[in-house]
Scaffold this motif. Structure first.
Motif, PDB file in Angstrom:
ATOM      1  N   LYS A 240       8.062   4.787   2.551  1.00  0.00           N
ATOM      2  CA  LYS A 240       8.501   5.397   1.291  1.00  0.00           C
ATOM      3  C   LYS A 240       8.998   4.335   0.316  1.00  0.00           C
ATOM      4  CE  LYS A 240       9.554   9.864   3.378  1.00  0.00           C
ATOM      5  NZ  LYS A 240      10.577  10.878   3.710  1.00  0.00           N
ATOM      6  N   THR A 241       8.029   3.575  -0.208  1.00  0.00           N
ATOM      7  CA  THR A 241       8.359   2.526  -1.178  1.00  0.00           C
ATOM      8  C   THR A 241       7.526   2.722  -2.440  1.00  0.00           C
ATOM      9  OG1 THR A 241       6.623   1.038  -0.377  1.00  0.00           O
ATOM     10  CG2 THR A 241       8.798   0.873   0.685  1.00  0.00           C
ATOM     11  N   ASP A 242       7.964   2.079  -3.518  1.00  0.00           N
ATOM     12  CA  ASP A 242       7.199   2.150  -4.770  1.00  0.00           C
ATOM     13  C   ASP A 242       5.805   1.554  -4.592  1.00  0.00           C
ATOM     14  OD1 ASP A 242       9.350   3.322  -5.993  1.00  0.00           O
ATOM     15  OD2 ASP A 242      10.076   1.477  -6.935  1.00  0.00           O
ATOM     16  N   ARG A 245       3.489   4.058  -3.033  1.00  0.00           N
ATOM     17  CA  ARG A 245       3.163   5.079  -4.035  1.00  0.00           C
ATOM     18  C   ARG A 245       2.140   4.539  -5.037  1.00  0.00           C
ATOM     19  NH1 ARG A 245       8.708   5.949  -2.972  1.00  0.00           N
ATOM     20  NH2 ARG A 245       9.171   8.109  -2.375  1.00  0.00           N
ATOM     21  N   TYR A 423      -3.784  12.478  -0.287  1.00  0.00           N
ATOM     22  CA  TYR A 423      -3.212  12.502  -1.626  1.00  0.00           C
ATOM     23  C   TYR A 423      -4.284  12.863  -2.663  1.00  0.00           C
ATOM     24  CZ  TYR A 423      -0.492  11.136  -5.701  1.00  0.00           C
ATOM     25  OH  TYR A 423       0.162  11.143  -6.910  1.00  0.00           O
ATOM     26  N   GLU A 430       5.086  13.081  -1.769  1.00  0.00           N
ATOM     27  CA  GLU A 430       6.157  13.027  -0.771  1.00  0.00           C
ATOM     28  C   GLU A 430       5.697  13.578   0.577  1.00  0.00           C
ATOM     29  OE1 GLU A 430       8.809  11.210  -1.256  1.00  0.00           O
ATOM     30  OE2 GLU A 430       7.819  10.807  -3.171  1.00  0.00           O
ATOM     31  N   LEU A 433       3.597  10.840   2.217  1.00  0.00           N
ATOM     32  CA  LEU A 433       4.443   9.768   2.766  1.00  0.00           C
ATOM     33  C   LEU A 433       5.176  10.239   4.022  1.00  0.00           C
ATOM     34  CD1 LEU A 433       5.976   8.278  -0.525  1.00  0.00           C
ATOM     35  CD2 LEU A 433       3.938   7.542   0.709  1.00  0.00           C
ATOM     36  N   ALA A 434       5.656  11.459   4.005  1.00  0.00           N
ATOM     37  CA  ALA A 434       6.369  11.982   5.180  1.00  0.00           C
ATOM     38  C   ALA A 434       5.440  12.069   6.385  1.00  0.00           C
ATOM     39  CB  ALA A 434       6.956  13.353   4.855  1.00  0.00           C
ATOM     40  N   GLU A 437       4.925   8.548   7.669  1.00  0.00           N
ATOM     41  CA  GLU A 437       6.150   8.072   8.322  1.00  0.00           C
ATOM     42  C   GLU A 437       6.239   8.628   9.744  1.00  0.00           C
ATOM     43  OE1 GLU A 437      10.332   7.281   6.320  1.00  0.00           O
ATOM     44  OE2 GLU A 437      10.095   9.403   6.795  1.00  0.00           O
TER      45      GLU A 437
END
Length: 446
Positions: A240-242, A245, A423, A430, A433-434, A437
């Motif tokens: 979860k980083t810029d 993204r 995506y 989000e 990303l989850a 992770e």
């Protein structure tokens, strides 16, 4: 005839004494002259390439009076990987075995250290790239000697005419044969615009988003160009980083310009796409170009292999090395090391690269300007930039710099491409990303 084998202590002492001289003068000639040695080499797809390695092995065997036996093992159906797993489990098999990318680390406990020959080889041939260090070494232990046979960069292979016509890019001017690239303007933004232009013209870029290596390797290079890591080198989850993204936003834009079925592509799809004449670019070693030379020469004449676009955090290219590793249960380790030194001489490497038509890539810094790449045609110089002769790119592998045990699972599961597809197909950022992770946390527990 008297036959004497060196003890391990004698061998190390001899190696230390000869140091750099080791790489130019095989030392076994009068040491253990004779004995047996078996090799399991990767079976090359280029006709005639296997003969070059066989000839070199036989040259060495004749000088050292060693009885040799080579098995060429194909990667189709993962037969080479199955062989590695079977021999590791049985603790019996070839003395030397070709191992791709992640496999030396996966078998590290059962491999003979080769520091004593790697250090003089690096002095002779130049330092190895960071990906070879990452995949070929655990702690201070070298797990194998990087083999040029099978090693490759999966960089862009573009149509000269289509990029010029539709994207207004002269790729030969940007990556001239015989000279340093003029690629400062070759960025991910320019790449996106070129992809859009070629899409509108009906000749889209062919970049897979499946779960096989070509798709994963291309995604890995773009992730790294944006500085996006799922797991860092310390083993911390950093999804979860810029940067992550940003690369997902990049891929969302890119996928709109790709063929609609790229999510189902395998490693043959991009080759077929380029050779069919329907696309302006793929990410691959020069295998598609070689096929086009044979089957579609009018397309081969328009192909140019070159460097990756530069992202916010640098210019990266996928490098997939093979290694020659020696099992710890090998019965003739000294002879095995001597042979690997012989195969790693500059003159041996040049013969192997020539036999592959320029496909194979040495990992050593001083061996990226062999004449075979400058002379390849058509068109003349089409492969000049393939080995990255001016070291303009960071050669990398997807999912690095995560610890290899975790990175291998991210790579094998296609986590990067799955994130891009999720995506693009409408999953929220989000949630994407989850999901990733959770996948990475699972890989750490396994």
């Amino acid at each position: 005839m008297s036959r004497r084998k060196l003890t391990r202590r004698q061998f190390v002492a001899a190696t230390a004494a000869t140091s750099a001289a080791l790489v130019t003068a095989p030392y076994v000639r009068s040491a253990f002259a004779a004995g047996k040695l078996t090799m399991g080499f990767w079976q090359h797809w280029v006709p005639g390439a296997d003969k070059a390695s066989k000839d070199l092995v036989n040259e060495w065997a004749a000088k050292e009076k060693v009885e040799v036996s080579i098995d060429y093992i194909p990667s189709q159906g993962n037969k080479n990987l199955l062989t590695i797993a079977a021999e590791g489990q049985a603790k019996s098999g070839h003395d030397i075995l070709s191992m791709p990318t992640w496999w030396p680390h996966a078998n590290a406990e059962m491999l003979e250290p080769v520091n004593d020959i790697m250090e003089p080889l690096i002095k002779q041939n130049g330092k190895v790239n960071g990906t070879v260090q990452y995949l070929g070494k655990r702690g201070d232990k070298w797990l194998g000697v990087p083999s040029c046979v099978g090693s490759q960069i999966k960089g862009p292979c573009s149509r000269i005419d289509l990029l010029k016509q539709h994207a207004k890019i002269d790729i030969q001017e940007m990556y001239p044969a015989g000279a340093e690239p003029k690629d400062e303007g070759w960025t991910t933004e320019v790449f996106l615009k070129a992809a859009e232009a070629c899409h509108k013209a009906g000749v889209p870029f062919g970049i897979g988003l499946g779960e096989t290596t070509d798709s994963v390797d291309a995604a890995g290079a773009f992730f790294q160009a944006f500085g996006a890591q799922l797991v860092n080198d310390k083993g911390d989850v950093t999804v979860k980083t810029d940067e992550v993204r940003q690369v997902l936003e990049f891929y969302k834009k890119l996928m709109a310009f790709l063929p609609p079925d790229v999510t189902a592509w395998d490693d043959a799809s991009n080759n077929k796409w380029l050779v069919s004449g329907r696309g302006a670019m793929i990410m691959n070693p020069p295998s598609a170009w070689a096929v086009a030379k044979r089957d579609a020469p009018q397309i081969a004449e328009q192909l140019w292999t070159h460097g990756f676009p530069k992202g916010p955090k640098g210019r990266y290219a996928p490098f997939l090395p093979y290694f020659w590793s020696i099992w710890s249960f090998s019965k003739n380790k000294e002879a095995a090391k001597s042979l690997l030194v012989y195969l790693s001489r500059p003159e041996s490497i040049e013969k192997l690269v020539e036999a592959s038509g320029g496909y194979d890539l040495p990992a050593f810094e001083n061996l990226t300007k062999l004449k075979v790449w400058a002379e390849a045609e058509p068109p003349k110089g089409t492969l000049f930039s393939y080995p990255d002769p001016y070291h303009r790119q960071t050669l990398s592998i997807a999912a690095s710099p995560a610890p290899p045990k975790i990175a291998q699972q991210i790579y094998a599961q296609g986590t990067l491409t799955k994130m891009c597809v999720k995506y693009y197909q409408g999953e929220s950022m989000e949630n994407t990303l989850a999901w990733a992770e959770g996948e990475c946390e699972g890989f750490m527990r396994s």
